[in-house]
Design an enzyme around this catalytic site. Structure first.
Site: not given
Ligand code: CTP
Length: 426
Positions: A217-220, A284
């Site tokens: 995943g990512n931090r958005s 993102a």
């Protein structure tokens, strides 16, 4: 910010109006309150006075200690002649809670207390937020009164459904939440410059499964996307948000479509493209995903797995190929370091966008998971606008100003921004 007048009529939900006032004051608005005598049985005027820092009025015959001034304004030398000074100077008038009785009086032009008299004299935008027992709300008389008010341009902030104040009653009639009440006021104060426009926003960050419990995943967080959606609604647009794993409370009046992966987001964007005039691609999106995710949970004692990745599709580039010439497509670029703007310009051209919002993710306190951002908005026509470190709400305003500028440029002078806000007549 703005001078808001709040009218509180007598209902148990009057306590929620207190919270709405607290939020409004926190956002910098100057608030004055008029209560009906019945509402003082539910919330004492001292509570509103403490939060607004100004006297509350409830009768046409009492004098205003603040002489018609809103908080933060100098007090005039003389007391106003008219008991309607507060409404004359209000930029928006919200009546919350509006009881069935007060709605009936408003619909039929009665002016038997200060609140109803002020409503009759209002030439600023007016909103009413009904709150009552569900049988009273669904009664044809109340429905007809609300229709009359709507036809005169009054905004109706619809009540919610759920537990009502009366013991064990459930149904429609709960006063809208304080955040929604304030949202309605702010929408009334905002020129409806995107009225009729359909805006599609993507928000959050995609997750690509590794197995049935793990993902890349990512931090958005989706904060930027939700700020854009909220501002577009406020300007009168019809807004759909495609949200990827966002856990924040969504802004009111936004149609939500939830997705998880880049492929799901791509599908939702392709389906949504035909029905939008503006696409704001703030999500993102993963660039890589695990090849062949495992359906079950990978077990530790089976050894450290080798993760093989494959590229996802570049959604924005593909959408830009399919677009109609009248559509505005805005991308977002998270870049690292001092070359951020130059890299962003490259992406703007490569992805054939109308504009791109670039932020430098190497800087602390802005961007991912933060309430703030600092961006540069680059447009395909060569313009460049820097938005200094500020709340994401302010960045959202700057992005939508840019969208409006691009739309106007596209339709020529005929499409000049129209302020379609019209004052309501009670
Ligand atoms: N984007 C997209 N599909 C992807 C990756 C990104 O539509 N697979 C969109 C993002 O939503 C954003 C813009 O493209 O609006 C730029 O995203 P960014 O991650 O900054 O750029 P990438 O194209 O992924 O390039 P890189 O990661 O190499 O900087």
């Amino acid at each position: 910010m703005a001078r808001l007048l709040l009218g509180v009529s007598g209902g148990i939900a009057a306590y929620k109006a207190l919270e709405a006032v607290r939020l409004a004051v926190k956002r910098g608005h100057a608030v004055r309150v008029i209560q009906t005598p019945a509402s003082e049985r539910f919330v004492a005027r001292a509570s509103f006075e403490a939060i607004t820092g100004a006297p509350v009025l409830s009768s046409e015959f009492e004098s205003d200690r603040a002489r018609g001034a809103y908080p933060g304004e100098p007090m005039p030398e003389r007391a106003p002649i008219s008991h309607l000074a507060l409404v004359e100077r209000a930029e928006a008038f919200l009546i919350a809670p509006a009881t069935a009785n007060t709605l009936a009086k408003l619909a039929h032009g009665q002016a038997d207390n200060l609140l109803t008299a002020a409503a009759l004299a209002a030439d600023c935008p007016v909103a009413v937020a009904p709150a009552m027992n569900s049988r009273m709300y669904t009664h044809p008389a109340t429905a007809a009164n609300l229709r009359l008010l709507r036809a005169r341009g009054v905004t109706v902030v619809p009540p919610g459904e759920g537990d009502l104040a009366s013991y064990s009653e459930h149904g429609i009639g709960r006063l809208a939440e304080p955040e929604h009440l304030l949202e309605a006021c702010e929408a009334m104060l905002t020129p409806q410059s995107l009225s009729g426009a359909r805006v599609l926003v993507t928000a959050g960050g995609t997750r690509e499964p590794i197995d049935s419990v793990r993902f890349l995943g990512n931090r958005s967080s989706g904060r930027m996307g939700f700020a854009l959606a909220r501002e577009a609604v406020r300007r009168g647009a019809e807004v759909t948000a495609i949200t990827a794993n966002v856990t924040l409370v969504p802004p009111p009046r936004v149609r939500l479509q939830r997705v998880q992966t880049a492929a799901e987001l791509a599908g939702a964007c392709r389906r949504g493209l035909a029905y939008c005039d503006v696409l704001l691609m703030s999500a993102a999106v993963a660039d890589f995903r695990p090849l062949g995710p495992v359906d079950a949970k990978l077990k530790k004692d089976e050894g450290v797995p080798r993760l093989e990745l494959e590229a996802t599709e570049d959604v924005l580039s593909q959408i830009a190929e399919m677009r109609r010439p009248d559509q505005i497509i805005v991308g977002f670029a998270a870049e690292h370091g001092t070359d951020a703007v130059a890299l962003g310009r490259g992406k703007l051209e490569r992805k054939r966008l109308d504009a791109i919002v670039v932020n430098d993710i190497s800087r602390a306190g802005i961007g991912f998971e933060s309430e703030d951002n600092e961006v540069t908005i680059l447009a395909a026509d060569g313009t460049e606008r820097h938005v200094p470190h500020s709340r994401k709400e302010r960045v959202a305003r700057a992005v939508l100003d840019e969208v409006e500028r691009l739309r106007e440029a596209r339709v020529g002078s005929d499409g000049a921004r129209a302020d379609t806000r019209s004052p309501a007549r009670i």
